[in-house]
Design a protein around this motif. Structure first.
Motif, PDB file in Angstrom:
ATOM      1  N   LEU A   1       0.736  -1.402  -0.235  1.00 52.66           N
ATOM      2  CA  LEU A   1      -0.117   0.140   0.701  1.00 52.66           C
ATOM      3  C   LEU A   1       0.731   1.499   0.442  1.00 52.66           C
ATOM      4  O   LEU A   1       0.787   2.396  -0.628  1.00 52.66           O
ATOM      5  CB  LEU A   1      -0.878  -0.070   1.180  1.00 52.66           C
ATOM      6  N   GLN A   2       1.669   1.539   0.568  1.00 52.95           N
ATOM      7  CA  GLN A   2       2.860   2.255   0.882  1.00 52.95           C
ATOM      8  C   GLN A   2       3.561   2.154  -0.214  1.00 52.95           C
ATOM      9  O   GLN A   2       4.045   3.835  -0.365  1.00 52.95           O
ATOM     10  CB  GLN A   2       4.113   2.036   1.892  1.00 52.95           C
ATOM     11  N   MET A   3       4.079   1.601  -0.834  1.00 53.76           N
ATOM     12  CA  MET A   3       4.565   1.237  -2.146  1.00 53.76           C
ATOM     13  C   MET A   3       4.094   2.325  -3.628  1.00 53.76           C
ATOM     14  O   MET A   3       4.170   3.372  -4.154  1.00 53.76           O
ATOM     15  CB  MET A   3       4.950  -0.441  -2.885  1.00 53.76           C
ATOM     16  N   ILE A   4       2.584   1.841  -3.559  1.00 53.22           N
ATOM     17  CA  ILE A   4       1.202   2.538  -4.297  1.00 53.22           C
ATOM     18  C   ILE A   4       1.216   3.522  -4.627  1.00 53.22           C
ATOM     19  O   ILE A   4       1.458   5.193  -4.938  1.00 53.22           O
ATOM     20  CB  ILE A   4       0.129   1.720  -4.591  1.00 53.22           C
ATOM     21  N   SER A   5       0.984   4.292  -2.538  1.00 53.16           N
ATOM     22  CA  SER A   5       0.734   5.339  -2.927  1.00 53.16           C
ATOM     23  C   SER A   5       1.516   6.678  -3.180  1.00 53.16           C
ATOM     24  O   SER A   5       1.726   7.558  -3.229  1.00 53.16           O
ATOM     25  CB  SER A   5       0.154   5.656  -0.971  1.00 53.16           C
ATOM     26  N   TYR A   6       3.536   5.684  -2.887  1.00 52.46           N
ATOM     27  CA  TYR A   6       4.078   6.771  -2.911  1.00 52.46           C
ATOM     28  C   TYR A   6       4.437   7.143  -4.630  1.00 52.46           C
ATOM     29  O   TYR A   6       4.608   7.771  -5.117  1.00 52.46           O
ATOM     30  CB  TYR A   6       5.708   5.661  -2.663  1.00 52.46           C
ATOM     31  N   LEU A   7       4.186   6.105  -5.578  1.00 54.31           N
ATOM     32  CA  LEU A   7       4.474   6.755  -6.729  1.00 54.31           C
ATOM     33  C   LEU A   7       3.546   7.335  -7.284  1.00 54.31           C
ATOM     34  O   LEU A   7       3.609   7.915  -8.188  1.00 54.31           O
ATOM     35  CB  LEU A   7       3.700   4.644  -7.606  1.00 54.31           C
ATOM     36  N   GLN A   8       1.879   6.875  -6.813  1.00 51.30           N
ATOM     37  CA  GLN A   8       1.181   7.410  -6.577  1.00 51.30           C
ATOM     38  C   GLN A   8       1.302   9.334  -6.699  1.00 51.30           C
ATOM     39  O   GLN A   8       1.756  10.050  -7.404  1.00 51.30           O
ATOM     40  CB  GLN A   8      -0.374   7.883  -6.356  1.00 51.30           C
ATOM     41  N   ASP A   9       2.005  10.019  -5.230  1.00 55.74           N
ATOM     42  CA  ASP A   9       2.714  10.844  -5.192  1.00 55.74           C
ATOM     43  C   ASP A   9       3.947  10.982  -5.928  1.00 55.74           C
ATOM     44  O   ASP A   9       3.630  12.815  -5.704  1.00 55.74           O
ATOM     45  CB  ASP A   9       2.431  10.617  -3.520  1.00 55.74           C
ATOM     46  N   ALA A  10       4.327  10.503  -6.412  1.00 56.55           N
ATOM     47  CA  ALA A  10       5.280  11.545  -7.114  1.00 56.55           C
ATOM     48  C   ALA A  10       5.244  11.200  -8.619  1.00 56.55           C
ATOM     49  O   ALA A  10       6.170  11.710  -9.705  1.00 56.55           O
ATOM     50  CB  ALA A  10       6.426   9.910  -6.540  1.00 56.55           C
TER      51      ALA A  10
END
Length: 198
Positions: free
Chosen positions: A126-135
């Protein structure tokens, strides 16, 4: 649109620190996911080469950023995350390595985030996907090990995981390194992101 000749794939280099990684010189596709998700197997299936990307007998052991090249495109194998039996310092090193890598000025043409279709995404997923979205990095989610489920069950899991991640169902690709499900489609997605700019 021209095709990438994946069979030309070869190992380029392995880096233990982000500071060692040279600047991008060509399009790049990065692969990221939990230990045991089948990242090496999926990459080998894409390349059509059984043993090019080493499959570790000890999950979570790969702790370097490994570069492969095929037909002018770099494929980046990032260390698997979330293996509980690795030490806290090793897990923290993974986090720093991944975070620092994605903060570099690079040719992030596509990130392939791998998640085991049989299980709910972990907190790290979940953190990985959120990071990719934010970036605002372009990414596709490859759901691995689909051969372990029926086609109907795999479709249900895809919808379920999409809801948990808060992403569109179309962002998730059902794949299997065993029977080749989704591999051709994944190649087309890679080519769409890498060849249009070349």
């Amino acid at each position: 649109m021209s095709q990438i000749n994946y069979q030309l794939a070869h190992f380029v280099a392995s880096y233990g620190k982000v500071s060692q990684i040279p600047a991008s010189t060509c399009p790049e596709v990065s692969f990221v996911g939990r230990s045991n998700v089948g990242k090496s197997s999926i990459m080998n299936k894409i390349f059509g080469r059984r043993g090019l990307v080493k499959v570790s007998s000890t999950p979570g052991k790969t702790a370097n950023v490994n570069f492969f090249e095929a037909d002018g495109v770099h494929f980046v194998d990032l260390p698997g995350y979330g293996y509980a039996q690795r030490s806290k310092s090793e897990r923290e090193r993974w986090g720093e390595l991944i975070g620092e890598f994605f903060e570099l000025e690079r040719s992030f043409n596509l990130v392939v985030s791998l998640i085991d279709i049989r299980h709910d995404p972990s907190q790290l997923d979940l953190q990985m996907i959120s990071y990719l979205q934010d970036a605002e990095l372009p990414f596709v989610i490859a759901l691995t090990k689909a051969d372990k489920l029926s086609r109907g069950r795999a479709a249900q899991q895809r919808a379920h995981i999409a809801r948990l991640l808060g992403v569109d169902n179309k962002s998730l690709l059902i794949t299997s390194s065993s029977d080749g499900t989704g591999i051709d489609e994944l190649k087309r997605i890679i080519e769409a992101h890498c060849l249009d700019e070349s």
